[in-house]
Motif scaffolding. Sequence first.
Motif, mmCIF file in Angstrom:
data_model
loop_
_atom_site.group_PDB
_atom_site.id
_atom_site.type_symbol
_atom_site.label_atom_id
_atom_site.label_comp_id
_atom_site.label_asym_id
_atom_site.label_seq_id
_atom_site.Cartn_x
_atom_site.Cartn_y
_atom_site.Cartn_z
ATOM 1 N N UNK A 1 -1.474 1.541 -10.484
ATOM 2 C CA UNK A 1 -0.556 2.642 -10.813
ATOM 3 C C UNK A 1 -1.168 3.561 -11.864
ATOM 4 N N UNK A 2 -1.113 4.850 -11.601
ATOM 5 C CA UNK A 2 -1.683 5.848 -12.506
ATOM 6 C C UNK A 2 -0.607 6.269 -13.501
ATOM 7 N N UNK B 1 0.844 -1.209 0.000
ATOM 8 C CA UNK B 1 0.000 0.000 0.000
ATOM 9 C C UNK B 1 0.873 1.250 0.000
ATOM 10 N N UNK B 2 1.932 1.210 0.779
ATOM 11 C CA UNK B 2 2.812 2.383 0.821
ATOM 12 C C UNK B 2 3.525 2.566 -0.521
ATOM 13 N N UNK B 3 3.914 1.435 -1.129
ATOM 14 C CA UNK B 3 4.604 1.517 -2.424
ATOM 15 C C UNK B 3 3.701 2.181 -3.467
ATOM 16 N N UNK B 4 2.435 1.774 -3.493
ATOM 17 C CA UNK B 4 1.503 2.351 -4.477
ATOM 18 C C UNK B 4 1.281 3.840 -4.184
ATOM 19 N N UNK B 5 1.129 4.160 -2.908
ATOM 20 C CA UNK B 5 0.886 5.559 -2.548
ATOM 21 C C UNK B 5 2.084 6.430 -2.942
ATOM 22 N N UNK B 6 3.280 5.915 -2.706
ATOM 23 C CA UNK B 6 4.477 6.692 -3.079
ATOM 24 C C UNK B 6 4.560 6.847 -4.599
ATOM 25 N N UNK B 7 4.330 5.737 -5.309
ATOM 26 C CA UNK B 7 4.439 5.782 -6.774
ATOM 27 C C UNK B 7 3.431 6.775 -7.354
ATOM 28 N N UNK B 8 2.214 6.739 -6.829
ATOM 29 C CA UNK B 8 1.178 7.637 -7.359
ATOM 30 C C UNK B 8 1.257 9.052 -6.782
#
Length: 496
Positions: free
Chosen positions: A446-447, A414-421
């Motif tokens: 991923x956006x 979840x943190x990885x996705x939040x950081x990436x986006x």
Amino acid sequence: MSNPSTWSERATTLRLDGRAVIEGKRVDAVEGQAFVKHSPIDGRRLTEVARGTAPDIDAAVKSARAAFDDRRWAGKAPAVRKKILQRFADKILAAKDELALLETLDMGKPIQYALAVDVPATARCIAWYAEAVDKVYDEIAPTPDNALALITREAMGVIGVIVPWNYPMIMAAWKLGPALAAGNSVVLKPSEKSPLTALRLAELAVEAGIPPGVLNVVPGYGHEAGEALALHMDVDAIGFTGSTRVGRRMLDYAGKSNLKRVYNELGGKSAFLVFDDYDDIARAARTVAGSMFFNQGESCNAPSRVLVHDSIADEFVKLVAAETPKYQPGDPLNPATELGALVDETQMKTVLGYIAAGHEEGAHCVSGGLQARQETGGFYVQPTVFDGVSNAMKIAREEIFGPVMSVLRFKDEAEAIALANGSSYGLQASVWSHNINRAHRVAKALRAGTVHVNQYDEDDITVPFGGYKQSGNGRDKSLHAFDKYTELKTTWIRLD
Ligand code: NAD
């Protein structure tokens, strides 16, 4: 030609012509102005380039409009345009050494990649749209019996193309391929930092049989020639590739003029996510270094934010740092060089400014960080890796467009996705995981316009390229690019 001195010697005898190409002929700027183009390799003076302004753009647009209106190109059968464009692609390949050398001298990329990537990709793009254009069919709508509705695509008219300096030929080809194949006329404004190959392409196009006026190239500064083109009342669409800052202006110019269509291909800050269930992190490290430092980091899709799971981050950073010796800056004319010169002094200072900001904001520089090869008079920066970066830091938020990688750490998916986006950009991303569920789940979340899984290098003219969010709205490449340069028309026919 693998001998380094051979390319340097050839450079001394290469024909350099910075004049515009309008109506198939080389011309000086209407008002006679020019600017001097220097090479980023060593600061040497290359040639004078016509400094196009509004009158030059107007002449080029008039030429393109006349060519479109008399249907000297749009009126040819798709199969005929195909043959001529195929000849254009062949001419590009035949001029491979010359075009590659021009590209290297003009913008500093290694000659081996100008030869192996830029020239062939340019030719393939033109040839691919040539091949496609007589295989695309229109539609008939499922209407009631008493009517026939045809849905057809028509060439749009005059397309203004404005491109950046990082892949001068390829960026131009991604627009020229579909725009010309569809039957449009084009006015191309290359970057003032790398105009020479675009001008040569226009000559090759005429030699291949594309009628004069169909492809005009006007070099000049963005705020002069670029602005005049984007504001022109007789341009139907702008295909723009460049920074998000200038992309905003394109929308503004359209609003202030004729509401021309604007297709923006803009910046990026692409995330590369490495999970702890990926078992060959040395391969991931090699891939991210290769992709990040390719083209001196001057790639819109460079994976400049590397997100690594906490448990493998120390080892991963060591592996990435161990890759950097391969990418020490060298003479771009030496065929062994992997990382060449940055495009000019301004860009080099921008990159060094970001490196200073990384230090100031508390990131830890584990490799590089310095200017290199000062003695040459050119503009070089070492491949640089920062660890301990957070998304709040400037080096994680802003596009650097140089050989600078930021490593961020995450604790869970979840943190990885939040950081990436957590970026205003959304051009590309990459997920490294052997868990098929995770790979799909994260790729979906991923956006970004393109998401890679367990790789970063695959690329082909057959697939769309473009971004979400402030990375733009258009899509270059693939059949979808035809949508940008054609109008969709409905014709209703009553059947009595
Ligand atoms: P830039 O925006 O400064 O310039 C791009 C082009 O716009 C140049 O030809 C320039 O002369 C022109 N221009 C500049 N100011 C203008 C103005 N006021 N009016 C009209 N035209 C103007 O970008 P750059 O520095 O040449 O290129 C780097 C940028 O391009 C990066 O942000 C990179 O990510 C982006 N890029 C995006 C893609 C993509 O496909 N998304 C591909 C390559 C590069």
